[in-house]
Design a protein around this motif. Structure first.
Motif, PDB file in Angstrom:
ATOM      1  N   MET A   1       0.842  -1.203   0.000  1.00 56.79           N
ATOM      2  CA  MET A   1       0.000   0.000   0.000  1.00 56.79           C
ATOM      3  C   MET A   1       0.875   1.250   0.000  1.00 56.79           C
ATOM      4  O   MET A   1       0.750   2.116  -0.852  1.00 56.79           O
ATOM      5  N   MET A 319     -14.176   2.686  -7.411  1.00 52.84           N
ATOM      6  CA  MET A 319     -13.482   1.429  -7.147  1.00 52.84           C
ATOM      7  C   MET A 319     -13.541   1.043  -5.678  1.00 52.84           C
ATOM      8  O   MET A 319     -12.891   0.109  -5.253  1.00 52.84           O
ATOM      9  N   TRP A 325      -9.992   6.975   3.073  1.00 56.22           N
ATOM     10  CA  TRP A 325      -8.846   6.586   2.254  1.00 56.22           C
ATOM     11  C   TRP A 325      -8.283   7.780   1.498  1.00 56.22           C
ATOM     12  O   TRP A 325      -7.081   7.998   1.454  1.00 56.22           O
ATOM     13  N   VAL A 402     -20.357  10.758  -9.431  1.00 56.38           N
ATOM     14  CA  VAL A 402     -21.258  10.814 -10.574  1.00 56.38           C
ATOM     15  C   VAL A 402     -21.019  12.076 -11.384  1.00 56.38           C
ATOM     16  O   VAL A 402     -20.938  12.055 -12.607  1.00 56.38           O
TER      17      VAL A 402
ATOM     18  N   ASN B  49     -26.574   4.593 -12.237  1.00 57.15           N
ATOM     19  CA  ASN B  49     -25.888   5.112 -11.049  1.00 57.15           C
ATOM     20  C   ASN B  49     -26.626   4.750  -9.773  1.00 57.15           C
ATOM     21  O   ASN B  49     -26.004   4.501  -8.739  1.00 57.15           O
ATOM     22  N   LEU B  54     -24.114   4.793  -6.594  1.00 53.98           N
ATOM     23  CA  LEU B  54     -23.333   6.035  -6.639  1.00 53.98           C
ATOM     24  C   LEU B  54     -24.242   7.223  -6.403  1.00 53.98           C
ATOM     25  O   LEU B  54     -23.797   8.308  -6.067  1.00 53.98           O
ATOM     26  N   ASP B  55     -25.525   7.005  -6.608  1.00 55.90           N
ATOM     27  CA  ASP B  55     -26.471   8.100  -6.510  1.00 55.90           C
ATOM     28  C   ASP B  55     -27.700   7.535  -5.803  1.00 55.90           C
ATOM     29  O   ASP B  55     -27.990   6.343  -5.919  1.00 55.90           O
ATOM     30  N   SER B  78     -21.267   0.772   1.715  1.00 54.28           N
ATOM     31  CA  SER B  78     -19.970   0.829   1.076  1.00 54.28           C
ATOM     32  C   SER B  78     -19.380  -0.574   0.958  1.00 54.28           C
ATOM     33  O   SER B  78     -18.799  -0.946  -0.063  1.00 54.28           O
ATOM     34  N   TYR B  81     -21.231  -2.523  -1.658  1.00 56.03           N
ATOM     35  CA  TYR B  81     -20.816  -2.031  -2.962  1.00 56.03           C
ATOM     36  C   TYR B  81     -19.456  -2.607  -3.358  1.00 56.03           C
ATOM     37  O   TYR B  81     -19.281  -3.180  -4.428  1.00 56.03           O
ATOM     38  N   LYS B  82     -18.505  -2.461  -2.437  1.00 53.36           N
ATOM     39  CA  LYS B  82     -17.139  -2.885  -2.719  1.00 53.36           C
ATOM     40  C   LYS B  82     -17.065  -4.361  -3.092  1.00 53.36           C
ATOM     41  O   LYS B  82     -16.298  -4.745  -3.963  1.00 53.36           O
ATOM     42  N   PHE B  89     -16.720   2.258 -17.646  1.00 50.26           N
ATOM     43  CA  PHE B  89     -17.171   3.538 -18.193  1.00 50.26           C
ATOM     44  C   PHE B  89     -16.904   3.654 -19.681  1.00 50.26           C
ATOM     45  O   PHE B  89     -15.976   3.035 -20.219  1.00 50.26           O
ATOM     46  N   GLU B 105      -4.960  -3.346  -9.792  1.00 46.85           N
ATOM     47  CA  GLU B 105      -4.750  -3.705  -8.388  1.00 46.85           C
ATOM     48  C   GLU B 105      -5.539  -2.806  -7.421  1.00 46.85           C
ATOM     49  O   GLU B 105      -5.914  -3.230  -6.316  1.00 46.85           O
ATOM     50  N   THR B 106      -5.809  -1.555  -7.857  1.00 43.07           N
ATOM     51  CA  THR B 106      -6.363  -0.557  -6.935  1.00 43.07           C
ATOM     52  C   THR B 106      -7.605  -1.011  -6.137  1.00 43.07           C
ATOM     53  O   THR B 106      -7.642  -0.835  -4.910  1.00 43.07           O
ATOM     54  N   PRO B 107      -8.649  -1.593  -6.773  1.00 38.71           N
ATOM     55  CA  PRO B 107      -9.824  -1.975  -5.985  1.00 38.71           C
ATOM     56  C   PRO B 107      -9.475  -2.936  -4.851  1.00 38.71           C
ATOM     57  O   PRO B 107     -10.067  -2.880  -3.774  1.00 38.71           O
ATOM     58  N   LEU B 109      -6.757  -2.916  -3.133  1.00 38.07           N
ATOM     59  CA  LEU B 109      -6.144  -2.150  -2.041  1.00 38.07           C
ATOM     60  C   LEU B 109      -7.232  -1.650  -1.105  1.00 38.07           C
ATOM     61  O   LEU B 109      -7.082  -1.670   0.111  1.00 38.07           O
ATOM     62  N   TYR B 110      -8.331  -1.200  -1.715  1.00 38.94           N
ATOM     63  CA  TYR B 110      -9.399  -0.641  -0.891  1.00 38.94           C
ATOM     64  C   TYR B 110     -10.173  -1.720  -0.142  1.00 38.94           C
ATOM     65  O   TYR B 110     -11.025  -1.428   0.670  1.00 38.94           O
ATOM     66  N   ASN B 112      -8.414  -4.061   1.444  1.00 39.30           N
ATOM     67  CA  ASN B 112      -7.411  -4.530   2.395  1.00 39.30           C
ATOM     68  C   ASN B 112      -6.980  -5.974   2.151  1.00 39.30           C
ATOM     69  O   ASN B 112      -6.870  -6.762   3.087  1.00 39.30           O
ATOM     70  N   ARG B 154     -10.205  -4.306 -14.415  1.00 39.76           N
ATOM     71  CA  ARG B 154     -10.226  -3.626 -13.121  1.00 39.76           C
ATOM     72  C   ARG B 154     -11.594  -3.801 -12.441  1.00 39.76           C
ATOM     73  O   ARG B 154     -11.699  -3.995 -11.239  1.00 39.76           O
TER      74      ARG B 154
END
Lengths: 791, 222
Positions: A1, A319, A325, A402, B49, B54-55, B78, B81-82, B89, B105-107, B109-110, B112, B154
């Motif tokens: 990280m 994401m 974060w 959004v 959305n 997201l909305d 959250s 969602y994750k 997009f 890789e980023t998702p 990381l969030y 853990n 991703r």
């Protein structure tokens, strides 16, 4: 990280090189400035702190009640120390010491040199922390004619001879002294400084005035017992002198060692809590302000760039990144930037320290191996990172994914408002600093060009050595014979410093309980023409005016005003307990001495018996080349006073030295004002670049519609003129208030003039415009076809 | 899996209430592949959305995997969602400062996930999408089709149950678009990932098992 984080941060920095460089450089300047200032503050705060008994050592000071108010000073009677040590429980040790340091000529074999030192009781070595390198504190002053010197003096006297104990030096070409001890050199930041010290007994024996209670002319130091209460000792001290001398108007009190350097300011007999500490507070505040300006820059540039990062924020949120974060990420970036900035700052500090040392006349060491320094640097870095990173982090992380992913512009008027607000804060500070700089400079110039009542130019001041006093006529004749000298005079005190004063004079019509402090000066008849003082009325003194029985004196105008209406000539003064009358034969125009900013006390001049002279004044002819004149004077001195090397001071140099503290403030405020403006401009430059970029499309359309480069430049610039104008409005009252407060400390001061404010405002505006115009013109010149296509 | 009931979405424009969505009722079973179609401004993206959390809707209820999405705590939502939703997009939205590998890789990381595990998952993903050779490149060095491939990788790396795609082929040529659609079909059939895509193209819409037409914020009854 963490690794990914570093990689991203570095790449982001690298991708926006100009932006990063501006940010890091701005912060680095801020941190370097703060670092230098804090080094200075540390040195000042640690003043005298080498003394292990710092909590228990005191200087005895006196409050004297006069008509004009309470006069606080630290000269005490010669009989005081042993008496209070015997009478007042709690006082376990005392030390009498001659005031300040005196320069004497020392002869070692056929070598001669001057060295400054003092007379002190042996208790000096136990009250103060003065470690011996050779010899010991207990044996140092067992013999009367012993001398203790510092390591540096040992080197000066004896070169590299390792063991100097038992060696003999001759002082003032008269008496031999045996070296009985060598002490460590004093750190620069201690009050106790000397090159040599000899037993007080010698001074006591040859100074009859020290044996009277009414005379105050030496320093008395006191050491209290571990459990002694200062309050109770002070209670007993307060009326102590009254018991010894019913006439006394003096109250004694103890002044703690820890306050000597920083809190040495008294008003009406009470410490004001001010003194040098004012400068420390002032400069610490400036250090934090500069850091704040640098942090504001960071915030401004970061939020201005936010649109570029909005998409990244949106994507990360989609994401799965929570707000926490992202806040962490942006604060982390800010911390990383400040970390880089502090590396640059360390470099800057190392480079600038020698120059800074010359400026503040200290030998500060950066000491990056000192845990305290490293800790402070880290702390400053972290504070800056948090302050600078907090707002952008909260702002950026609150983006709605959004919106930003649809590519909608984040129209957030509150952010624009905050950003403008930050610019206003920066420029307000800059304008305040400009105004202060100008006013401080004006005030110093005002005092420097004030009419002192004597002519300080081309005036040489020599300490009387050897036979210069007794054989004055020979010296005078030889000096005048050179043709380079206009006149020569002797005096018992220097002209621009304070000196002997007394409240013992009475005159006809003076109220009995009215105590007026009058300075007394003994001068030779040549003194008036030599110093350039003006005789207002009556005649100059002659040598015969000092004859016992009929003493004739001159006084300054302010004393004649106190003595009532009509001409003062012929009126007489009485000195307490003395039957002699002093008749006023001349009135001299008031002149300034002691505090150059104040109104000096009245002065009474008597004709000086030659043997009491301590200073010689030589007025050089104005048209003679000073170097040439000096050479001729030196030749006369070598001939007539061969034992003593020629030493002199220019009175105007001495005058300038009286402004060291103010000059330092002036110089530093100039430098810091410039830096504050520079950092602010870095921020403004970035903001202007951003605005121009943001309005590329608008500019393109306007150009297609026929707008000129000039009108577009104007359009972009006006955006920034308003905040600067508002800054001026905020800065004016604050600066006026601050400078007015500052000036109150000086009785002789300027009145603040409006044009300074106008100048500062216009100056800030001009600098801002120059900064912005670069970006504005660049944007205005851009090809509209290109800008419209990229949009 | 998804139950939308009486979803309304509006915003106030002065005194007028402008409706983006009106009375949307929709149920999506696990394993479905749905294409949402409709003209510009019909509310397709808004609906997507809302489904993607997201909305929020102005009114109505939304249950996802049995949970009442807009009546649970932010933290739980959250988490929901994750773990379950991936987004693709039209404009790819890769992070320019990250390499292909790091973008994918980023998702993780969030969420853990430990480093070693992350490496394995990402390597697997690169392999599957045949972009191993491009893993150290930056988005700017890839073609549009390749970027979208990375975008999809991703979106799928955290093994979501639901993949939401907002005109995923909108910026691609027809050949690239077709490849992406084939990929979607494969993901849907082989991995059982539920897909909801918004599209303008009839041809692409046809990849879906079910097509929903939106007009002026309403689902057109057929």
């Amino acid at each position: 990280m963490l690794q990914t984080f570093f990689k991203t941060t570095l790449r982001t920095l690298w991708k926006n090189k100009t932006y990063s460089a501006m940010n890091i450089f701005g912060l680095a300047i801020g941190i370097a400035c703060a670092g230098l200032i804090f080094l200075w503050v540390e040195d000042e705060v640690n003043y005298d702190m080498v003394n292990t008994k710092k909590d228990r050592v005191y200087l005895v000071r006196e409050n004297q009640q006069y008509e004009a108010g309470i006069f606080t000073h630290s000269s005490t009677p010669g009989l005081l120390a042993p008496a209070i040590q015997a009478d007042i429980p709690g006082i376990i040790n005392t030390c009498r010491k001659s005031e300040g340091n005196t320069s004497y000529l020392f002869s070692i074999g056929d070598k001669t040199m001057y060295a400054e030192g003092c007379f002190a009781e042996p208790s000096l070595f136990s009250i103060f922390t003065i470690p011996f390198v050779q010899g010991s504190a207990t044996t140092a002053f067992t013999q009367l004619y012993s001398i203790v010197i510092t390591e540096k003096t040992a080197k000066k006297f004896f070169g590299n001879t390792p063991d100097v104990l038992g060696k003999t030096v001759r002082m003032d070409n008269q008496q031999d002294y045996v070296v009985t001890g060598v002490v460590k050199d004093f750190p620069a930041n201690t009050s106790m400084q000397f090159e040599w010290v000899v037993p007080f007994e010698i001074y006591f024996q040859r100074s009859p005035w020290l044996h009277r209670w009414g005379n105050n002319s030496l320093s008395t130091y006191v050491e209290l017992g571990e459990h002694a209460s200062v309050a109770s000792v002070n209670k007993q001290l307060s009326g102590y002198l009254k018991k010894k001398d019913p006439e006394s108007i003096t109250q004694l009190f103890l002044f703690g060692l820890k306050n000597w350097h920083l809190y040495d300011q008294f008003e009406n007999g009470k410490p004001t809590g001010g003194g040098r500490v004012t400068y420390i507070r002032l400069f610490s505040a400036i250090a934090w302000i500069i850091l704040l300006i640098a942090c504001i820059n960071f915030m401004n540039l970061a939020t201005a760039r936010s649109e570029k990062r909005a998409r990244e924020v949106g994507v990360r949120k989609v994401m799965g990144a929570g707000k926490g974060w992202l806040v962490l990420q942006f604060i982390g970036e800010a911390l990383f930037m400040t970390l880089l900035a502090s590396f640059v700052a360390v470099l800057l500090i190392s480079l600038l320290l020698p120059a800074f040392n010359t400026l503040v006349q200290k030998q500060l060491i950066a000491g990056f191996d000192n845990p305290l320094h490293v800790g402070s640097l880290v702390l400053i870095t972290v504070i800056c990172g948090l302050v600078a990173g907090s707002y952008p982090a909260l702002y950026l992380s609150s983006f709605n994914p959004v919106f930003v992913l649809k590519g909608l512009k984040t129209k957030n008027s509150s952010v624009a408002f905050i950003r403008k607000g930050l610019v206003i804060v920066q420029f307000s500070i800059s304008i305040i600093l400009i105004i202060s700089t100008v006013i401080v400079y004006q005030q110093i110039q005002h005092v420097k060009t004030r009419d002192l009542g004597f002519d300080k130019a081309h005036l040489l001041e020599l300490q009387i050595q050897g036979e210069m006093g007794k054989n004055f006529s020979v010296f005078k004749q030889d000096l005048l014979a050179t043709g380079a000298v206009e006149n020569v005079a002797i005096s018992d005190h220097t002209t621009i410093d304070g000196g002997n004063n007394t409240s013992g004079f009475t005159w006809e019509g003076k109220p009995a309980n009215n105590k007026v402090l009058v300075s007394t000066r003994g001068v030779s008849p040549e003194f008036l023409p030599t110093s350039g003082m003006q005789l207002v009325e009556g005649r100059n003194l002659a040598l015969s005016d000092t004859a016992r029985g009929h003493l004739n004196v001159m006084v300054t105008e302010s004393l004649t005003k106190l003595m009532g209406k009509g001409s003062a000539i012929g009126k007489s003064l009485h000195y307490e307990g003395d039957t002699t009358q002093a008749v006023i034969v001349g009135v001299v125009k008031d002149y300034v001495y002691g505090n150059m900013y104040g109104k000096s006390d009245p002065v009474l001049f008597t004709a000086l018996p030659l043997r009491y002279a301590s200073v010689m004044y030589i007025r050089m002819k104005a048209q003679t080349d000073p170097a040439n004149a000096l050479a001729q004077i030196a030749a006369v001195m070598k001939k007539d006073n061969s034992v003593y090397p020629f030493q002199y001071r220019f009175v105007d140099d001495r005058f300038n030295q009286k402004f060291l503290a103010e000059m330092l403030v002036s110089k530093l405020s100039r430098i810091f004002a410039a830096l504050a403006i520079l950092i602010s401009c870095l921020g403004l430059f970035g903001l202007a670049a951003y605005t121009a970029e943001r309005r590329t499309k608008e500019i393109g359309i306007r150009k297609v519609l026929g707008a000129s480069v000039g009108s577009i430049t104007g359009l972009l610039s006006t955006d920034f003129i308003k905040p600067v104008l508002i800054s001026a409005l905020i800065a004016y009252p604050l600066a006026w208030w601050g400078m007015n407060q500052w000036l109150q400390a000086y009785p002789y001061r300027i009145t603040i003039s409006w044009w300074v404010f106008l100048f500062a405002g216009a100056g800030a505006m001009f600098i801002a415009l120059v900064t912005i115009s670069f970006q504005s013109i660049k944007a205005a010149l851009a090809n509209p076809v290109k800008s419209l296509r990229t949009e | 899996m998804i139950e939308l009931q009486k979803i309304y979405k509006w915003h106030n424009n002065g005194n007028n209430r402008v409706f983006l969505l009106k009375d949307i009722n929709l149920t999506v079973e696990e394993g479905a592949f749905i294409s949402i179609m409709g003209p510009s401004g019909s509310g397709k993206s808004t609906l997507l959305n809302i489904i993607g959390m997201l909305d929020g809707p102005s009114e109505g209820s939304y249950r996802f995997l049995g949970q009442d999405v807009f009546n649970i705590k932010e933290k739980q939502r959250s988490q929901l969602y994750k773990e379950n939703i991936g987004f693709v997009f039209q404009a790819y939205h890769l992070i320019d400062e990250l390499t292909v590998y790091e973008n994918i890789e980023t998702p993780l990381l969030y969420q853990n996930i430990k480093s070693a595990e992350r490496q394995a998952i990402v390597a697997d993903m690169l392999d599957r999408f045949q972009i191993v050779g491009k893993k150290d490149l930056f988005p700017a060095q890839l073609s549009g089709g390749q970027q979208q491939l990375v975008g999809i990788a991703r979106a799928l790396v955290a093994k979501p149950k639901l993949l939401l795609a907002d005109e995923p082929t909108g910026n691609l040529n027809s050949k690239q678009g077709e490849e992406i659609m084939q990929l979607f079909k494969q993901i849907n059939e082989e991995d059982g990932v539920t897909i909801i895509q918004v599209t303008h193209s009839e041809k692409n819409a046809a990849y879906g098992k079910r097509i929903i037409e939106l007009l002026d914020g309403r689902i057109e009854k057929k």
